[in-house]
Design a protein around this motif. Sequence first.
Motif, mmCIF file in Angstrom:
data_model
loop_
_atom_site.group_PDB
_atom_site.id
_atom_site.type_symbol
_atom_site.label_atom_id
_atom_site.label_comp_id
_atom_site.label_asym_id
_atom_site.label_seq_id
_atom_site.Cartn_x
_atom_site.Cartn_y
_atom_site.Cartn_z
ATOM 1 N N SER A 1 -8.099 4.226 -11.784
ATOM 2 C CA SER A 1 -7.299 3.490 -10.809
ATOM 3 C C SER A 1 -8.133 2.527 -9.969
ATOM 4 O O SER A 1 -7.635 1.485 -9.538
ATOM 5 C CB SER A 1 -6.571 4.469 -9.887
ATOM 6 N N TRP B 1 -3.487 2.489 -3.807
ATOM 7 C CA TRP B 1 -3.396 2.879 -5.215
ATOM 8 C C TRP B 1 -4.414 3.970 -5.549
ATOM 9 O O TRP B 1 -4.098 4.954 -6.220
ATOM 10 C CB TRP B 1 -3.613 1.657 -6.099
ATOM 11 N N THR C 1 -1.897 -8.184 -8.507
ATOM 12 C CA THR C 1 -0.758 -7.485 -9.097
ATOM 13 C C THR C 1 0.530 -8.256 -8.811
ATOM 14 O O THR C 1 0.515 -9.261 -8.085
ATOM 15 C CB THR C 1 -0.642 -6.069 -8.508
ATOM 16 N N SER D 1 1.256 5.724 -7.687
ATOM 17 C CA SER D 1 -0.020 6.200 -8.219
ATOM 18 C C SER D 1 -0.146 7.718 -8.111
ATOM 19 O O SER D 1 -0.882 8.337 -8.879
ATOM 20 C CB SER D 1 -1.183 5.522 -7.494
ATOM 21 N N PRO E 1 -3.537 -2.590 -0.629
ATOM 22 C CA PRO E 1 -2.898 -2.077 -1.846
ATOM 23 C C PRO E 1 -3.881 -1.333 -2.754
ATOM 24 O O PRO E 1 -3.538 -0.297 -3.331
ATOM 25 C CB PRO E 1 -2.350 -3.340 -2.529
ATOM 26 N N TRP E 2 -5.097 -1.877 -2.890
ATOM 27 C CA TRP E 2 -6.102 -1.223 -3.735
ATOM 28 C C TRP E 2 -6.440 0.166 -3.199
ATOM 29 O O TRP E 2 -6.525 1.137 -3.953
ATOM 30 C CB TRP E 2 -7.362 -2.088 -3.799
ATOM 31 N N SER F 1 -0.430 -0.626 -13.340
ATOM 32 C CA SER F 1 0.306 0.598 -13.644
ATOM 33 C C SER F 1 0.634 0.718 -15.129
ATOM 34 O O SER F 1 0.403 1.764 -15.745
ATOM 35 C CB SER F 1 1.593 0.654 -12.817
ATOM 36 N N TYR G 1 2.555 1.756 -3.308
ATOM 37 C CA TYR G 1 1.614 2.124 -4.364
ATOM 38 C C TYR G 1 1.218 3.600 -4.301
ATOM 39 O O TYR G 1 0.919 4.212 -5.329
ATOM 40 C CB TYR G 1 0.354 1.259 -4.265
ATOM 41 N N THR H 1 -3.540 7.999 -6.286
ATOM 42 C CA THR H 1 -4.033 8.579 -7.535
ATOM 43 C C THR H 1 -4.831 9.849 -7.271
ATOM 44 O O THR H 1 -4.658 10.862 -7.952
ATOM 45 C CB THR H 1 -4.920 7.567 -8.282
ATOM 46 N N CYS I 1 0.834 -1.210 0.000
ATOM 47 C CA CYS I 1 0.000 0.000 0.000
ATOM 48 C C CYS I 1 0.866 1.256 0.000
ATOM 49 O O CYS I 1 0.640 2.177 -0.791
ATOM 50 C CB CYS I 1 -0.929 -0.013 1.210
ATOM 51 N N VAL J 1 -6.518 -1.942 -11.913
ATOM 52 C CA VAL J 1 -5.322 -1.849 -11.069
ATOM 53 C C VAL J 1 -4.124 -2.449 -11.796
ATOM 54 O O VAL J 1 -3.744 -3.597 -11.581
ATOM 55 C CB VAL J 1 -5.548 -2.559 -9.720
#
Length: 238
Positions: free
Chosen positions: A46, A140, A110, A25, A136-137, A52, A21, A144, A18, A50
Amino acid sequence: MNRKHAFSRGLIAGIPICLGYISVSFAFGIYSVGCGLTVLEVLLISMTCVTSAGQQAAVPIITGGGGLMELAVSQLVINMRYSLMSVSLSQKLDSRVRLWDRFVIAFVNTDEVFAVAASQKGSVSKWFLYGLMITPWAGWALGTLLGAAAGNVLPELVTSSLGVAIYGMFIAIVVPEAKKSRPTAICVGIAIFLSCLFYFVPVLSQISTGFTVIICAVTASAIMAWLKPVEQEVEENA
Protein backbone atom coordinates in the motif's frame (compact mmCIF):
# COMPACT_ATOMS: atom_id res chain seq x y z
CA MET A 1 0.35 32.30 -2.18
CA ASN A 2 3.33 31.21 -0.06
CA ARG A 3 4.50 27.62 0.24
CA LYS A 4 3.26 27.05 3.78
CA HIS A 5 -0.25 28.29 3.02
CA ALA A 6 -0.47 26.29 -0.20
CA PHE A 7 0.75 23.14 1.56
CA SER A 8 -1.77 23.63 4.39
CA ARG A 9 -4.60 24.07 1.88
CA GLY A 10 -3.56 20.82 0.22
CA LEU A 11 -3.49 18.95 3.53
CA ILE A 12 -6.98 20.17 4.42
CA ALA A 13 -8.34 19.37 0.95
CA GLY A 14 -6.99 15.83 1.26
CA ILE A 15 -8.65 15.03 4.60
CA PRO A 16 -11.99 13.83 3.13
CA ILE A 17 -10.06 11.57 0.72
CA CYS A 18 -7.96 10.29 3.62
CA LEU A 19 -11.04 9.32 5.64
CA GLY A 20 -12.55 7.50 2.68
CA TYR A 21 -9.33 5.65 1.96
CA ILE A 22 -9.03 4.34 5.52
CA SER A 23 -12.23 2.28 5.20
CA VAL A 24 -11.39 0.93 1.75
CA SER A 25 -7.77 0.05 2.57
CA PHE A 26 -8.92 -1.55 5.83
CA ALA A 27 -10.85 -4.07 3.75
CA PHE A 28 -7.83 -4.54 1.50
CA GLY A 29 -5.62 -5.25 4.51
CA ILE A 30 -7.98 -7.95 5.78
CA TYR A 31 -8.29 -9.46 2.31
CA SER A 32 -4.53 -9.58 1.72
CA VAL A 33 -3.68 -11.15 5.07
CA GLY A 34 -6.39 -13.72 4.38
CA CYS A 35 -4.62 -14.57 1.13
CA GLY A 36 -1.43 -15.38 3.03
CA LEU A 37 0.60 -12.17 3.11
CA THR A 38 2.16 -10.82 6.29
CA VAL A 39 1.19 -7.49 7.85
CA LEU A 40 4.51 -5.92 6.78
CA GLU A 41 4.15 -7.17 3.19
CA VAL A 42 0.63 -5.79 2.90
CA LEU A 43 1.69 -2.43 4.35
CA LEU A 44 4.62 -2.14 1.93
CA ILE A 45 2.31 -2.86 -1.00
CA SER A 46 0.00 0.00 0.00
CA MET A 47 2.85 2.41 0.68
CA THR A 48 4.56 1.81 -2.66
CA CYS A 49 1.63 1.14 -5.02
CA VAL A 50 -1.31 3.45 -4.34
CA THR A 51 -3.97 1.90 -6.55
CA SER A 52 -6.88 -0.10 -5.18
CA ALA A 53 -7.61 -2.04 -8.37
CA GLY A 54 -3.93 -2.68 -9.03
CA GLN A 55 -3.31 -3.90 -5.50
CA GLN A 56 -6.38 -6.10 -5.57
CA ALA A 57 -5.17 -7.74 -8.78
CA ALA A 58 -1.58 -8.03 -7.55
CA VAL A 59 -2.30 -10.00 -4.37
CA PRO A 60 -3.56 -13.20 -6.09
CA ILE A 61 -0.62 -13.05 -8.51
CA ILE A 62 1.90 -12.69 -5.68
CA THR A 63 0.36 -15.34 -3.44
CA GLY A 64 -0.18 -17.66 -6.42
CA GLY A 65 3.48 -17.58 -7.42
CA GLY A 66 3.02 -15.53 -10.59
CA GLY A 67 6.00 -14.10 -12.45
CA LEU A 68 7.23 -10.51 -12.48
CA MET A 69 6.23 -10.06 -16.12
CA GLU A 70 2.68 -11.17 -15.38
CA LEU A 71 2.54 -8.77 -12.44
CA ALA A 72 3.98 -5.87 -14.43
CA VAL A 73 1.69 -6.28 -17.44
CA SER A 74 -1.42 -6.60 -15.27
CA GLN A 75 -0.51 -3.37 -13.47
CA LEU A 76 0.12 -1.61 -16.78
CA VAL A 77 -3.29 -2.58 -18.16
CA ILE A 78 -5.24 -1.86 -14.97
CA ASN A 79 -3.54 1.45 -14.18
CA MET A 80 -3.21 2.86 -17.69
CA ARG A 81 -5.91 5.43 -16.94
CA TYR A 82 -3.58 7.17 -14.51
CA SER A 83 -1.29 8.18 -17.34
CA LEU A 84 -4.21 9.98 -19.00
CA MET A 85 -5.10 11.74 -15.74
CA SER A 86 -1.48 12.76 -15.26
CA VAL A 87 -1.34 14.26 -18.74
CA SER A 88 -4.52 16.19 -18.02
CA LEU A 89 -3.30 17.38 -14.62
CA SER A 90 0.01 18.51 -16.08
CA GLN A 91 -1.89 21.26 -17.92
CA LYS A 92 -2.85 22.85 -14.58
CA LEU A 93 0.61 22.83 -12.99
CA ASP A 94 2.31 26.19 -12.61
CA SER A 95 5.67 26.94 -14.20
CA ARG A 96 7.65 26.20 -11.01
CA VAL A 97 6.74 22.50 -11.05
CA ARG A 98 9.85 20.68 -12.31
CA LEU A 99 10.29 17.23 -13.84
CA TRP A 100 11.21 15.59 -10.52
CA ASP A 101 8.11 17.13 -8.90
CA ARG A 102 5.96 15.64 -11.65
CA PHE A 103 7.27 12.15 -10.92
CA VAL A 104 6.47 12.55 -7.21
CA ILE A 105 3.01 13.97 -7.91
CA ALA A 106 2.22 11.11 -10.31
CA PHE A 107 2.91 8.61 -7.52
CA VAL A 108 -0.33 9.50 -5.69
CA ASN A 109 -2.35 10.89 -8.59
CA THR A 110 -5.39 8.74 -7.80
CA ASP A 111 -8.90 9.35 -9.11
CA GLU A 112 -9.90 11.36 -6.04
CA VAL A 113 -6.68 13.38 -5.81
CA PHE A 114 -6.95 14.19 -9.50
CA ALA A 115 -10.58 15.30 -9.12
CA VAL A 116 -9.73 17.69 -6.27
CA ALA A 117 -6.64 19.09 -8.03
CA ALA A 118 -8.44 19.50 -11.36
CA SER A 119 -11.32 21.37 -9.70
CA GLN A 120 -9.03 24.12 -8.36
CA LYS A 121 -9.34 27.51 -10.02
CA GLY A 122 -6.33 28.48 -12.08
CA SER A 123 -2.98 26.72 -11.87
CA VAL A 124 -1.91 24.63 -8.89
CA SER A 125 1.48 24.68 -7.19
CA LYS A 126 3.59 21.70 -6.23
CA TRP A 127 3.21 22.60 -2.56
CA PHE A 128 -0.58 22.35 -2.76
CA LEU A 129 -0.27 18.99 -4.51
CA TYR A 130 2.27 17.69 -2.00
CA GLY A 131 -0.13 18.53 0.80
CA LEU A 132 -3.04 17.04 -1.13
CA MET A 133 -1.10 13.80 -1.64
CA ILE A 134 0.20 13.25 1.89
CA THR A 135 -3.10 12.90 3.75
CA PRO A 136 -4.66 10.35 1.33
CA TRP A 137 -1.39 8.39 1.17
CA ALA A 138 -1.17 8.31 4.97
CA GLY A 139 -4.82 7.30 5.24
CA TRP A 140 -4.38 4.51 2.72
CA ALA A 141 -1.35 3.15 4.57
CA LEU A 142 -2.99 3.50 7.99
CA GLY A 143 -6.17 1.74 6.90
CA THR A 144 -4.15 -1.07 5.37
CA LEU A 145 -2.12 -1.51 8.55
CA LEU A 146 -5.23 -1.57 10.74
CA GLY A 147 -7.00 -4.03 8.45
CA ALA A 148 -3.99 -6.34 8.16
CA ALA A 149 -3.49 -6.31 11.94
CA ALA A 150 -7.19 -6.96 12.53
CA GLY A 151 -7.05 -9.87 10.09
CA ASN A 152 -4.70 -11.66 12.46
CA VAL A 153 -6.85 -11.00 15.53
CA LEU A 154 -10.53 -11.06 14.53
CA PRO A 155 -12.40 -14.37 14.11
CA GLU A 156 -12.32 -15.88 10.61
CA LEU A 157 -16.07 -15.36 10.15
CA VAL A 158 -15.68 -11.62 10.77
CA THR A 159 -12.60 -11.18 8.57
CA SER A 160 -14.24 -13.10 5.72
CA SER A 161 -17.26 -10.81 5.89
CA LEU A 162 -15.17 -7.63 6.03
CA GLY A 163 -12.96 -8.87 3.20
CA VAL A 164 -15.96 -8.78 0.87
CA ALA A 165 -16.13 -4.99 1.32
CA ILE A 166 -13.29 -4.45 -1.16
CA TYR A 167 -15.43 -6.04 -3.88
CA GLY A 168 -18.34 -3.81 -2.89
CA MET A 169 -16.16 -0.77 -3.57
CA PHE A 170 -15.49 -1.87 -7.16
CA ILE A 171 -19.18 -2.62 -7.69
CA ALA A 172 -20.01 0.88 -6.44
CA ILE A 173 -17.58 2.32 -9.00
CA VAL A 174 -18.75 0.28 -11.99
CA VAL A 175 -22.54 0.14 -11.56
CA PRO A 176 -23.32 3.90 -11.65
CA GLU A 177 -21.23 4.36 -14.80
CA ALA A 178 -22.80 1.27 -16.40
CA LYS A 179 -26.29 2.66 -15.66
CA LYS A 180 -25.44 5.93 -17.42
CA SER A 181 -23.72 4.41 -20.44
CA ARG A 182 -25.01 1.41 -22.39
CA PRO A 183 -21.63 0.74 -24.09
CA THR A 184 -20.00 0.68 -20.65
CA ALA A 185 -22.60 -1.80 -19.41
CA ILE A 186 -22.00 -4.03 -22.45
CA CYS A 187 -18.24 -3.82 -21.94
CA VAL A 188 -18.63 -4.87 -18.32
CA GLY A 189 -20.91 -7.72 -19.41
CA ILE A 190 -18.34 -8.96 -21.92
CA ALA A 191 -15.60 -8.85 -19.28
CA ILE A 192 -17.79 -10.81 -16.84
CA PHE A 193 -18.61 -13.39 -19.51
CA LEU A 194 -14.94 -13.86 -20.40
CA SER A 195 -14.01 -14.09 -16.73
CA CYS A 196 -16.58 -16.86 -16.24
CA LEU A 197 -15.13 -18.75 -19.21
CA PHE A 198 -11.64 -18.57 -17.71
CA TYR A 199 -13.00 -19.80 -14.40
CA PHE A 200 -15.28 -22.66 -15.48
CA VAL A 201 -13.73 -23.98 -18.71
CA PRO A 202 -11.10 -26.59 -17.69
CA VAL A 203 -8.47 -25.60 -20.26
CA LEU A 204 -8.83 -21.85 -19.70
CA SER A 205 -8.91 -22.22 -15.91
CA GLN A 206 -5.26 -23.27 -16.02
CA ILE A 207 -4.28 -19.72 -17.01
CA SER A 208 -3.01 -17.68 -14.07
CA THR A 209 -5.09 -14.94 -12.45
CA GLY A 210 -2.89 -12.12 -13.69
CA PHE A 211 -3.07 -13.05 -17.35
CA THR A 212 -6.80 -13.74 -17.01
CA VAL A 213 -7.33 -10.16 -15.83
CA ILE A 214 -5.19 -8.82 -18.67
CA ILE A 215 -6.95 -10.87 -21.36
CA CYS A 216 -10.47 -10.10 -20.13
CA ALA A 217 -9.83 -6.37 -19.73
CA VAL A 218 -8.03 -5.86 -23.04
CA THR A 219 -10.43 -8.05 -25.03
CA ALA A 220 -13.59 -6.43 -23.65
CA SER A 221 -12.18 -2.94 -24.20
CA ALA A 222 -11.01 -3.76 -27.74
CA ILE A 223 -14.39 -5.22 -28.71
CA MET A 224 -16.28 -2.14 -27.50
CA ALA A 225 -13.74 0.23 -29.03
CA TRP A 226 -14.44 -1.48 -32.37
CA LEU A 227 -18.22 -1.73 -31.98
CA LYS A 228 -18.85 1.62 -30.30
CA PRO A 229 -15.93 4.03 -30.67
CA VAL A 230 -16.07 7.25 -28.70
CA GLU A 231 -17.42 9.99 -30.91
CA GLN A 232 -15.27 13.09 -31.05
CA GLU A 233 -17.10 16.35 -30.65
CA VAL A 234 -16.27 18.75 -33.44
CA GLU A 235 -16.71 22.40 -32.61
CA GLU A 236 -18.42 24.30 -35.36
CA ASN A 237 -17.48 27.88 -36.01
CA ALA A 238 -20.51 30.12 -35.57
